[in-house]
Structures are given as structure tokens and as C-alpha cells.
Design a protein around this motif. Structure first.
Motif, PDB file in Angstrom:
ATOM      1  N   ASN A  24      15.289 -45.815 -74.815  1.00 47.79           N
ATOM      2  CA  ASN A  24      15.462 -47.261 -74.773  1.00 47.79           C
ATOM      3  C   ASN A  24      15.883 -47.753 -76.163  1.00 47.79           C
ATOM      4  O   ASN A  24      15.135 -48.429 -76.862  1.00 47.79           O
ATOM      5  CB  ASN A  24      14.162 -47.935 -74.318  1.00 47.79           C
ATOM      6  N   ASN A  25      17.066 -47.352 -76.584  1.00 49.72           N
ATOM      7  CA  ASN A  25      17.628 -47.738 -77.886  1.00 49.72           C
ATOM      8  C   ASN A  25      16.732 -47.332 -79.054  1.00 49.72           C
ATOM      9  O   ASN A  25      16.622 -48.046 -80.047  1.00 49.72           O
ATOM     10  CB  ASN A  25      17.886 -49.254 -77.940  1.00 49.72           C
ATOM     11  N   GLY A  26      16.070 -46.189 -78.922  1.00 49.03           N
ATOM     12  CA  GLY A  26      15.249 -45.687 -80.011  1.00 49.03           C
ATOM     13  C   GLY A  26      13.925 -46.386 -80.190  1.00 49.03           C
ATOM     14  O   GLY A  26      13.241 -46.193 -81.198  1.00 49.03           O
ATOM     15  N   SER A  27      13.492 -47.169 -79.207  1.00 46.76           N
ATOM     16  CA  SER A  27      12.258 -47.948 -79.330  1.00 46.76           C
ATOM     17  C   SER A  27      11.027 -47.049 -79.239  1.00 46.76           C
ATOM     18  O   SER A  27      11.005 -46.061 -78.504  1.00 46.76           O
ATOM     19  CB  SER A  27      12.195 -49.003 -78.226  1.00 46.76           C
ATOM     20  N   THR A  28       9.995 -47.401 -80.008  1.00 49.43           N
ATOM     21  CA  THR A  28       8.703 -46.716 -79.906  1.00 49.43           C
ATOM     22  C   THR A  28       7.718 -47.499 -79.043  1.00 49.43           C
ATOM     23  O   THR A  28       6.571 -47.077 -78.873  1.00 49.43           O
ATOM     24  CB  THR A  28       8.093 -46.494 -81.296  1.00 49.43           C
ATOM     25  N   ASP A  29       8.121 -48.643 -78.491  1.00 52.07           N
ATOM     26  CA  ASP A  29       7.252 -49.405 -77.590  1.00 52.07           C
ATOM     27  C   ASP A  29       7.132 -48.670 -76.258  1.00 52.07           C
ATOM     28  O   ASP A  29       8.121 -48.148 -75.738  1.00 52.07           O
ATOM     29  CB  ASP A  29       7.821 -50.805 -77.346  1.00 52.07           C
ATOM     30  N   ALA A  30       5.925 -48.636 -75.724  1.00 49.10           N
ATOM     31  CA  ALA A  30       5.685 -47.924 -74.468  1.00 49.10           C
ATOM     32  C   ALA A  30       6.550 -48.497 -73.348  1.00 49.10           C
ATOM     33  O   ALA A  30       6.699 -49.719 -73.227  1.00 49.10           O
ATOM     34  CB  ALA A  30       4.211 -48.000 -74.089  1.00 49.10           C
ATOM     35  N   VAL A  31       7.133 -47.623 -72.543  1.00 49.48           N
ATOM     36  CA  VAL A  31       7.903 -48.062 -71.379  1.00 49.48           C
ATOM     37  C   VAL A  31       7.183 -47.730 -70.071  1.00 49.48           C
ATOM     38  O   VAL A  31       7.518 -48.274 -69.029  1.00 49.48           O
ATOM     39  CB  VAL A  31       9.319 -47.440 -71.375  1.00 49.48           C
ATOM     40  N   MET A  52      20.639 -41.346 -84.196  1.00 49.82           N
ATOM     41  CA  MET A  52      19.960 -41.060 -82.940  1.00 49.82           C
ATOM     42  C   MET A  52      18.496 -40.715 -83.217  1.00 49.82           C
ATOM     43  O   MET A  52      18.201 -39.862 -84.055  1.00 49.82           O
ATOM     44  CB  MET A  52      20.627 -39.887 -82.219  1.00 49.82           C
ATOM     45  N   SER A  53      17.594 -41.377 -82.515  1.00 47.34           N
ATOM     46  CA  SER A  53      16.162 -41.102 -82.653  1.00 47.34           C
ATOM     47  C   SER A  53      15.787 -39.914 -81.788  1.00 47.34           C
ATOM     48  O   SER A  53      16.249 -39.801 -80.640  1.00 47.34           O
ATOM     49  CB  SER A  53      15.337 -42.326 -82.244  1.00 47.34           C
ATOM     50  N   HIS A  54      14.953 -39.037 -82.313  1.00 42.30           N
ATOM     51  CA  HIS A  54      14.567 -37.843 -81.550  1.00 42.30           C
ATOM     52  C   HIS A  54      13.251 -37.294 -82.079  1.00 42.30           C
ATOM     53  O   HIS A  54      12.766 -37.685 -83.151  1.00 42.30           O
ATOM     54  CB  HIS A  54      15.657 -36.771 -81.654  1.00 42.30           C
ATOM     55  N   LEU A  55      12.659 -36.368 -81.319  1.00 44.01           N
ATOM     56  CA  LEU A  55      11.475 -35.630 -81.740  1.00 44.01           C
ATOM     57  C   LEU A  55      11.889 -34.215 -82.116  1.00 44.01           C
ATOM     58  O   LEU A  55      12.824 -33.655 -81.539  1.00 44.01           O
ATOM     59  CB  LEU A  55      10.435 -35.577 -80.618  1.00 44.01           C
TER      60      LEU A  55
END
Length: 281
Positions: A144-151, A30-33
Motif C-alpha cells: 500500500n505505497n510503502g505504508s507501515t499502517d496496518a491493513v 521500493m519498501s521491502h523486508l
């Protein structure tokens, strides 16, 4: 943009940038800050006095002791509700976010440490859930599935009537501990021609101008003396630095709703900052 009672133009532009992948952590897929990084980013964007974090409630949910021989292990669960208030540069509140989360400490040898860890986890999780309402810089795209692309990419709230170019405020890049962001230097203004007595003026030969050329995707436009041209040049220079020359025209149209040829100086600066900020730490 009037900064009184709302975000500044620089703050809004920075919040619309994609998050740097260097800030993202991965735990069990899981991606997180991390909570400390969220607080750092709040300080960088809004200032030390530009936000407040209030604990609305902090409740013990469960306390369980497990004995192994003469030793005890503790599992503690807390639930926290937190309020995050964002302020304008003049100190007035802009918006308020509230959210809640549960945090646990499992199989801890010390009862005090177990309570402390569970409380901190609950409070940190609640804060991160509040901050995610501020968009991609606070981890919204990670859903968004761990994406770093701006939403988010743009917000109509900060796309009002075009401002005359002479009044455009520069859009800064990501704040850096090493110094303030700086934009390109304006094009130099050519010196005024010296006055020539009328009797010495001769008619210049008539020249046929070259036909105008359509800009090609990936081609660097010629520099010009205007502020708009300087911003356009800086945007293309940023695209070349991140190897995004071919993709820029389509991305610009998708973000602003019109081709580059119809763009304003403010839009060129914002596009430049998006490209330079995506590579920043």
C-alpha cells in the motif's frame, strides 16, 4: 481460543499488529523486508519448529558471459519455487503457502559466486512472497505505497463468541529477546470485613449516589477491581504512553464494531497490544 490445530490467541493478536518501521528497508524507492528479518519473525511468532521452508524447484534460466579483454563477467538468472508450511504449537500443519520468484546476479567476476548469489536471491524472494500471506508483520501493508499502517487490523476467524471474562486468556505483546511480555498486574482484592455481632450493627446513614458520568474521549477511566476494568485501564495507559488518547475511541469502534463502553477484556488487551506493538522494534 483452542490452540490445538490453529494459531494461539497470542500469535493471532501479534500478526494483526502493524509492522515496525524499523524493520522496513528502502531500495531504489521500493519498501521491502530483508530475507533474514522474515526468518527471524517466523521464529519469533511460530518457534524454531513451528514452520518449514521447502524448495519445490530451482531452475537455471540464463547464463551469460561478457568478455572484456582477458577478463570474463557473468550474469546469471535463476527461478525458484518455495513452499512455506505454518504449524500449530502441537506440530500439526495449519496452512501452506507456495510462490515463485526469479533472482539474478549481474556482471559478477566469478562464475561460482554469480550462481550462488542468483540462487539465494531467487529463494529469498520466493520465501518473502509466501510469507506475505501472513499479513502486516510480513510486509503486506508495504504494498500500500510503502505504508507501515496496518491493513488487516482484524480477522473474523479469531472473533468468535465472547469468552467469559474469568476465562479470558491474556494477549501478549511482541516477543522480545530480553524476556516475555507481561501484562498489567490485576487489581488487588480488598480483604474481607471482619464479622460484627448483630447487636453492634448500627444503621448507616442513607447516601445519595452521584449520577453516572459518561466517559470523555481522552479521559482516563477510574480503576476498578474487575478483570475487565484492569484491561480497560491498561489500554488507556498504553494510549497515553503513545499520545493516542484522543484518537482511541474512534479507532476502537472502527476495529471492533462497537464503542469502548461495550468492549470486552480481550478486546481491550488486543487494542493495548496494537498500540504498544506499533512502537516496538
Amino acid at each position: 481460543m483452542n490452540a490445538t490445530g490453529r494459531l494461539t490467541e497470542q500469535q493471532a493478536a501479534f500478526l494483526l499488529q502493524p509492522i515496525s518501521g524499523k524493520r522496513v528497508r528502502n531500495l531504489r524507492g521500493m519498501s521491502h523486508l530483508e530475507a533474514w528479518d522474515v526468518r527471524r519473525q517466523l521464529i519469533r511468532i511460530f518457534g524454531f519448529e513451528g514452520y518449514t521452508i521447502e524448495t519445490q524447484s530451482l531452475d537455471l534460466v540464463a547464463e551469460r558471459e561478457t568478455k572484456t579483454g582477458d577478463r570474463s563477467r557473468w550474469t546469471i538468472v535463476y527461478r525458484a519455487q518455495v513452499r512455506l508450511t505454518i504449524k500449530a504449537v502441537d506440530g500439526r500443519p495449519i496452512t501452506v503457502f507456495e510462490d515463485a520468484a526469479a533472482g539474478d546476479a549481474v556482471n559478477q567476476p566469478s562464475l561460482g559466486d554469480a550462481h550462488d548469489l542468483a540462487m539465494k536471491t531467487a529463494l529469498s524472494q520466493a520465501l518473502k512472497r509466501c510469507a506475505v500471506n501472513l499479513g502486516d508483520q510480513f510486509g503486506l501493508s508495504l504494498y500500500n505505497n510503502g505504508s507501515t499502517d496496518a491493513v488487516v487490523m482484524r480477522s473474523l476467524a479469531y472473533m468468535g463468541e465472547p469468552v467469559p471474562e474469568s476465562e479470558d486468556a491474556p494477549v501478549g505483546g511482541e516477543p522480545s529477546p530480553q524476556g516475555e511480555p507481561s501484562g498489567p498486574d490485576p487489581e488487588p482484592t480488598p480483604p474481607a470485613a471482619a464479622a460484627v455481632p448483630p447487636q453492634q450493627v448500627r444503621a448507616a446513614p442513607t447516601a445519595v449516589p452521584d449520577p453516572p458520568r459518561e466517559p470523555r474521549p481522552g479521559a482516563m477511566p477510574a480503576a476498578g477491581p474487575s478483570e475487565r476494568q484492569a484491561a480497560l485501564d491498561a489500554m488507556w495507559e498504553a494510549a497515553r504512553a503513545v499520545d493516542f488518547m484522543d484518537g482511541l475511541p474512534a479507532q476502537f469502534q472502527a476495529a471492533f464494531g462497537h464503542p469502548i463502553e461495550q468492549g470486552t477484556a480481550a478486546e481491550f488487551r488486543q487494542a493495548r497490544d496494537l498500540m504498544t506493538g506499533s512502537a516496538a522494534a
